[in-house]
Design an enzyme around this catalytic site. Structure first.
Site, PDB file in Angstrom:
ATOM      1  N   THR A 349       0.826  -1.226   0.000  1.00  0.00           N
ATOM      2  CA  THR A 349       0.000   0.000   0.000  1.00  0.00           C
ATOM      3  C   THR A 349       0.850   1.262   0.000  1.00  0.00           C
ATOM      4  OG1 THR A 349      -1.679  -1.144   1.265  1.00  0.00           O
ATOM      5  CG2 THR A 349      -1.730   1.244   1.384  1.00  0.00           C
ATOM      6  N   GLY A 431       0.187  -0.436   5.396  1.00  0.00           N
ATOM      7  CA  GLY A 431       0.744  -1.707   5.818  1.00  0.00           C
ATOM      8  C   GLY A 431      -0.266  -2.706   6.338  1.00  0.00           C
ATOM      9  N   GLY A 432      -1.170  -3.196   5.473  1.00  0.00           N
ATOM     10  CA  GLY A 432      -2.048  -4.304   5.801  1.00  0.00           C
ATOM     11  C   GLY A 432      -2.770  -4.161   7.135  1.00  0.00           C
TER      12      GLY A 432
END
Length: 531
Positions: A349, A431-432
């Site tokens: 991302t 970040g997820g």
């Protein structure tokens, strides 16, 4: 937020102070945004030029096949934009029968890309500069090449090993049979041509014209479900925001199908604990945050879906103060607990932020999900397609169950903080699953503990995993790690340069009546730049 000359955490950076600001994870992209401000553009123009450039210079986290979300303060009110795409019309439970989980790579993870539609809608509603002008820096980088930055080079090499056999990947992203190394120049003339077509047609070519036809033809060649009608049916949505107050500040997030609601729930739970009595680096402060986020994330995983399909449990149910109080009451201040989901009812991302002297502020995020996404790259276009379909559930009882023309659960979330006198901070932590946890950490560090934006970005981070698990950066004090273990947390240690695991924060904070302070995560290649 006070600016300090003696930060408590090691850093290579100081906060950047200016009347106009861009902060993101790649400096060439940040410069693209600043160049729009210098030309008389506003924060939206700067954000879009940055986002478009990021598809070229940081392909490990986003691309033309991404989804996007944005929160914009226009000087008078907040606007939320959901530009996440839907599943193909042919996706149904029968298509994935016999699987235990959704595919993570390849064509069966590909949903309609929404990022391009976000650029068009934001520019039309708020931009000052001509839409095509926003593409100039990205097109130049793609045509003439750019030197690949160190963190991105590392992520590129890891991804190439896994994705080299996915359709179209090696031809576009492995020149000379490998990923480019740090400092090597990478050019993508096909990407440049696609950007020109998007610019010239205001996105129409991507969803209904020549580009859409190429995407659909490649899908058909590989037996994939995505067809031209799926692309043409895509619409981004002005969705507003959802919010939760903590003392005199209010955190705003995009409504589901994203996980931003988990940050609001975590903050709401923490508001009913003793967190205010603790210092930023007190082990008990870490413990309370970890426990609150476990509670929030377990609920998000169990209940969050496309809002049109959240019939059993709604966002209002999850944010209800009474419900959050019951969740907070489960926290034991002395030991870690393995929480399950609650019962809210009775019965790789990229992130960027930009702000300008007029007061406009933009929080924007776009992502392919897992780095290069599905790994599928449409020949002759530079388009790496996202793998957001992996966010669906195969449980028929789940609100996020896979289905036709449905938005999947999303990890990417832009954050925006309002104060008692107006806009305060636009920020994100890419970040997820780290993102909602990172939002809570940034809010508390800047608002409760009065750390400046760079200090908050530099501080050691943690993230909850499964069960009693919590991953901590190795630069967390050993006394804190020992104390967390004594409370029953299953602590794993990871290096601070794990850019995906602990996220990449970018923050812009208002200084008062005039100016901004920008901070950029040292875990990434990027920077905050002022004008």
């Amino acid at each position: 937020m006070h600016l300090r000359s003696n930060p408590p955490y090691p850093s290579r950076r100081s906060p950047v102070l200016a009347d106009n600001m861009v902060a993101t994870s790649q400096p060439l992209a940040a410069q693209a945004g600043v160049s729009m401000l210098a030309r008389g553009g506003n924060a939206v123009d700067a954000a879009l030029a940055t986002a478009i450039a990021l598809t070229v210079v940081e392909p490990t986290g986003n691309g033309l096949g991404s989804d996007a979300f944005a929160i914009v303060w226009d000087g008078a009110q907040l606007h939320g934009l959901n530009a996440s795409g839907r599943s193909p019309a042919a996706w149904n439970a029968a298509r994935f029968a016999g699987r235990s989980e959704m595919p993570f790579r390849g064509w069966e993870s590909v949903t309609v890309p929404g990022a391009v539609s976000s650029w068009v809608m934001l520019s039309e509603r708020f931009g000052k500069l001509p839409f095509a002008d926003l593409f100039a820096p990205a097109i130049s980088y793609a045509e003439n090449g750019f030197p690949v930055s160190p963190v991105i080079a590392t992520l590129w090499t890891r991804a190439a090993e896994e994705l080299k056999d996915q359709p179209g990947f090696a031809d576009t992203f492995m020149p000379n049979g490998r990923a480019p190394r740090a400092g090597e120049y990478f050019a993508s003339p096909h990407h440049a041509q696609t950007l020109k077509q998007i610019a010239d047609t205001k996105g129409a070519a991507f969803y209904e014209g020549e580009i859409a036809a190429k995407i659909a033809a490649f899908a058909a060649q590989h037996g994939a479900a995505l067809i031209l009608d799926d692309l043409a049916a895509h619409r981004a949505e002005w969705c507003g925001t959802i919010a939760k107050q903590f003392d005199n500040v209010t955190l705003h997030e995009i409504p589901p199908n994203g996980q931003g609601i988990a940050a609001l729930m975590g903050l709401g739970i923490l508001g009913q604990t003793a967190i205010r009595d603790l210092d930023a680096d007190d082990p008990l402060a870490f413990h309370l945050q970890i426990e609150a986020m476990k509670l929030a994330l377990r609920d998000a995983e169990a209940f969050v879906a496309d809002k049109d399909h959240m019939k059993g449990v709604t966002a209002d149910d999850l944010l209800d103060d009474g419900y959050l109080a019951t969740r907070a009451s489960l926290i034991d201040p002395r030991k870690a607990t393995d929480f399950g989901a609650g019962a809210p009812q009775n019965g790789g991302t990229v992130y960027l932020t930009a702000a300008d002297a007029s007061g406009m502020m933009v929080s924007f995020i776009q992502s392919n999900y897992a780095g290069f996404g599905s790994g599928v790259v449409v020949p002759g276009t530079g388009i790496a397609l996202q793998n957001r379909g992996a966010g669906f559930s195969l449980d028929p009882a789940h609100q996020n169950h896979v289905g036709p023309r449905k938005r999947p659960f999303h990890t990417i979330i832009p954050g925006f903080l309002m104060g008692p006198d107006g806009p305060l901070m636009s920020f994100g932590v890419m970040g997820g699953p780290m993102q909602a946890q990172g939002h809570v950490q940034m809010v508390l560090r800047t608002q409760l503990w009065d750390q400046d934006v760079q200090m908050a970005a530099d501080a050691p981070r943690w993230r909850v995993t499964e069960g009693l698990g919590v991953a901590c950066e190795t630069n967390l004090p050993s006394t804190t790690i020992k104390a967390l273990k004594a409370m029953g947390h299953s602590v794993s240690l990871e290096a601070p340069d794990n850019a995906f695991g602990f996220g990449g924060a970018q923050l812009i904070h208002r200084l008062g009546a005039r100016g901004y302070a920008g901070g950029s995560d040292p875990r990434k290649d990027g920077s905050a730049m002022g004008y």
